[in-house]
Design a protein around this motif. Sequence first.
Motif: not given
Length: 613
Positions: A415-426, A549-553
Motif C-alpha cells: 500500500s500505499m498512500p492514496e492517489k486520489a481522484q474521485t468526487t462525491h456530491f449530495s 487486511l493488506l498490508p497486514q496489521k
Amino acid sequence: MSFPTLRAFRALFDADDRACFCADGHAPALADSRSNVSWRSARLARAASVAAALSLTAVLTAGFVAAPVADAKTPQPKAALDASAVAVPDRYAADTAQQIFAAGGNAVDAAVAISFTLAVTYPDAGNIGGGGFMTLYVDGKPYFLDYRETAPQRATRDMYLDEKGNVIPGLSLVGHRAVAVPGTVAGMWEAQKRFGKLKWKQVLAPAIKYATDGFTVDAWLQQRRDLAAKGFAGKTNFDAYFSNLKTGVVFRQPELAQTLSRIAADGGREFYEGQTADLIAKQMYGHGLITKTDLVQYKAVWRQPLAADWNGYRIVTAPPPSSGGIGLIQMLKMKADLKPQFDGLALNSEPYIHLIAQIEDRVFADRQQYMGDPDSYRVPVDRLIDDAYLAKRVEEITPDEVLGAASVKPGLGDSMPEKAQTTHFSVVDKWGNAVSNTYTLNGPFGSGVVVDGGGFVLNDEMDDFEAKAGVPNQSGVTSGDANTIAPNRRPLSSMTPTILLKDGKVSLVIGTPGASRILTTIFQVMTNLYDFNMPPADALAAMRFHHQLLPQKTIYYEPYQPIDGDLAAQLKARGYTLQGQTFNGDVQMIRIDGTTPQPAADPRGAGVGRVIQ
Ligand code: DON
C-alpha cells in the motif's frame, strides 16, 4: 412529487429534445433503442440544434436564465422540506445547484448540472471521461444507476503483463491503454431523462458557461495539477491542455465548451455516436483499445439498490459492481453485533481502533474473494449481508489478538498512500427527493490522456481490475477471479453513494472519494453520527483511520489528525504498524433534522454545504 405531476412538468419541455417516455412517466430501465431514436432524429436536426445550443450559451454567458417550469394552473407539489440543499466539492457546483433550483429543477436536475459543472471546474475528478454511481430516492422510491466504465472489447485478461508474466508498472494507470469506456454522459442522460423536470439543455448550461467564460483556479487545484503532471510528463498530451491551470488564472476550455454544447444540443448519445465519439476513437487509434463500437455499445444500467435495516434506519446504497455497499453494511452490522465489546470504549481509543480493524479485515477478505461485475460473476450479495452470517463472523473476533491477512480468510468458504481522484456530491430538494452521486476518473486527471479536439481527460479505471492474481492495485487492494479483465466487464469499485431513510423519508445523504477508504470513511462518519450522537460538523471533523487486511496489521492515519503520542504507542504495542497517507476522504453529506436539511462538507477539502431556499 408524484409522477403525474412530474409528467405535467415534462410535457412543457419534452417536445424538442427528449426521447419519448413510457405512459407512467418512466423511461425504460436500461438505455434502449429509444435513446437511439432520439439521437438519430437529433442528428438530423444537428446543424440547427448546435446553433441553438451555442446561442443559448451566449444568453447564459450573460447570466443564467431561470426558466419558468410551470404556469399558474399547474398544481404545485407539496414541499416536504423547508428548503433544498447541496453538499458539493467546490463553490462553482453550489452556484450551479442554486441556479437549477431557481429555475424550478429538482434534485436530479441539480445533480446532473453539478456533475457537468465539476467536469469543468474540478477537472481532476469531475468528468465526462470517467464513470460512477448514483443512488436516488425519488417520489418515495429508491433507485440506483450504474454508469461505471467498461473494459473495451479488445481488452484481455493479461493485457498489463510482460512476457514473463509480471505486471508492467504504470500501464493500467497512465496513457491510452489505461482507459476504460466512459459512462458518465450516459449516466447523466439516463437520470435526467427519467426523473428531471428541466430541459436537458438547461442542466448543461452552467457547465458550458464555466467552460466558455472560464473559472478562477485556486492554489489547491494547481497543486493537484502539478503533482499529476509529473506523472504524465513525456507520456501523454496532458500539458497541452492543462499547463495553464495556475493559481489565480481564469481558466477557459473552449474545446470542452464545444463538446458540452454538442451534448446539450444532440443529447447524451452524441458522446457515444456523434462527433465526440469520433474524436475519442481517433485519440485511441493505434495507442489504446477503445473503438467506436465500444462507445456505441456502452449503456448505463439501472440496478436494484442494495438495502438493509440498521439501527432503526433503512440504508439504501451501492450494489455490485461496487464492493462499497456490501462492505458498509457488513461493518455497521458487525459493529452492532459487537455492542457488548464496544460499550464504554471511547471513540478512536486503542481498543476501539483494534476492534474496528478486525471487522475491516473480514470485510476486505470477503471483498477480494467474492466481488466483481454482477453481469459476469454471481456475487453472493444476500449471503454476505445476512445477519446470521455476520453474527458468526464476529464470533471469530477476539479482543486480544492481532489478526492479519494470514489468518483472516473469506467467510463463505473456500500500500500505499492514496492517489486520489474521485468526487462525491449530495443533493436534496424541497420535495424530499435525494441524490447521492460519486463519480471518478480513478487517478487524478485519470490516464492523463486528453481527447484532442474534445478537451476532456479520459479515466484510468482499468486499474480497478485485477491485473495479476495477488498483485494489489493503486489502492493496495487485491481482488480475485471475480474481477479479472474481460471485454465489456465493469471493474470492481469501492464507490458507495448512500442514502439513509427513516420511516420512508430521507434522513442522510452521504458519500466520499477515497477508493478503498470510501467504505471505511462512510462507516466512521455514520458511527460518529448515530452511535456517538455527534452533530454533522463534529462527525466529519473527528479523526479517521483506515485498515484493509493488506498490508497486514497496518493502520493508516491521515495528515488532518495524525495518530501520535500515547495512542500511537499503544497501537504499536499491540503489534500494528502505523502508516501515514495523504488522503482520507472528502465527505459531502446532508443530514435532515425534521424537515430541515443540514448540509456539511468535509473540513479536509474545499467543499461547500448550502441550503437553497
Ligand atoms: O471505483 C473505485 O473504487 C476507484 N476507482 C475510486 C478511486 C478513488 O476514489 C480515488 N479518489 N480519491
